[in-house]
Design an enzyme around this catalytic site. Structure first.
Site: not given
Ligand code: RIB
Length: 305
Positions: A39-40, A42, A218, A249
């Site tokens: 999950g981004k 978390a 990038l 993340d």
């Protein structure tokens, strides 16, 4: 130690590795299956905590075993989950992920409790978190995210990671101090294709949308940045890619941690790029995120890890 509030999603990642992505209608034999915390939101909370910040998680899980396990994992990583919500009669977020032999992924997310976060909840976490930085990421309802950003303006330094892309975030950009997106998210925001070759011009165009600092990540090329002092590219060290899941993340969490501890934008971006490069050398989202000591050692080692 700086304090970072992360508002975003929590998922359990169900990950299969396969030699390549299946075609529509095709059944393919994979090689391995694993369950990882993800999950981004978390992931970014864990990255910021391992990088040395004091982190509060403002997100939600359902009332199931996955959700309880995800909160307990966050606590094991030193993240404060006292303001997180355990939503009754709701499943926790789940991500079905395929990773191919090049380390690239395809992801389907079932948001579950992440979708139930509301304005009252974010008001409470913002008012009680006592943080200097809000790190927000789009795996919760976009109107609630916008509400959180407006409520934080003037109280917190606001970092927004526009992942996954949602065009409605354009409305909040003038309230954001630091905007982070990858090439495809930057393309969505600018309405034209963005590549490494055009990135320095594109990142300046993003900053013109009225945020303080714009960053385009990038991948293997690092990141490019535009702020009041100009624009530059921060190159990435060369690494052997195993799994790119969670690299963005990791960049965002480490950037927030470094900034919360008083680093310059240049140093914070450098740390984020190096940490993201370390993360792609290992499998899984949260298991791959490096700790502060490893990031510092890799920064000292230079261009090849
Ligand atoms: O950014 C990686 C994350 O995206 C994964 O952990 C998965 O949960 C999805 O949200």
């Amino acid at each position: 130690v700086g304090r970072v509030l992360v508002i975003g999603g929590s998922n359990t990642d169900l990950v299969c590795r396969a030699p390549r992505m299946p075609m529509p209608g095709e059944t393919l034999n994979g090689t391995t299956f694993a369950i990882y915390p993800g999950g981004k939101g978390a992931n970014q909370a864990v990255a910021a905590s391992r990088a040395g910040a004091d982190v509060v998680f403002g997100g939600a899980v359902g009332d199931d075993d996955f959700g309880r396990q995800r909160l307990s994992d966050l606590r094991a990583d030193g993240v404060d989950t006292r303001l997180a919500r355990e939503q009754s009669q709701c499943s926790s977020g789940v991500a079905l992920i395929i990773v191919d032999d090049r380390g690239e992924n395809q992801i389907v997310v079932i948001p579950g409790a992440n979708e139930r976060i509301d304005a009252g909840f974010v008001d409470d976490v913002i008012d009680q978190s006592n943080a200097e930085i809000l790190l927000a990421v789009v795996e919760i309802p976009v109107d609630v995210l916008g509400h959180a950003i407006l409520r934080s303006a003037g109280r917190h330094r606001v970092i927004l990671n526009v992942a996954p892309f949602d065009a409605r975030v354009r409305a909040f950009i003038p309230q954001i101090d630091v905007l982070v997106c990858n090439e495809s998210e930057a393309s969505g925001l600018l309405g034209r294709s963005v590549s490494f070759d055009s990135a320095l011009r594109d990142v300046e165009a993003l900053r013109q949308l009225a945020c303080g600092t714009a960053i385009i990540t990038l991948g293997e090329h690092g990141a490019c940045v535009a702020d009041a002092g100009g624009s530059w590219v921060e190159p990435a060290p060369t690494v052997k890619v195993v799994d790119t899941t969670g690299a963005g993340d990791t960049f965002c969490g480490v950037l927030a941690a470094w900034l919360s501890n008083g680093a310059s934008m240049r140093d914070a971006v450098r740390a984020g790029v190096v940490a993201g490069s370390l993360a792609v050398t290992r499998a899984g989202a949260q298991p791959a995120i490096p700790r502060r000591a490893e990031i510092l050692a890799a920064m000292a080692a230079g261009s090849s890890l």
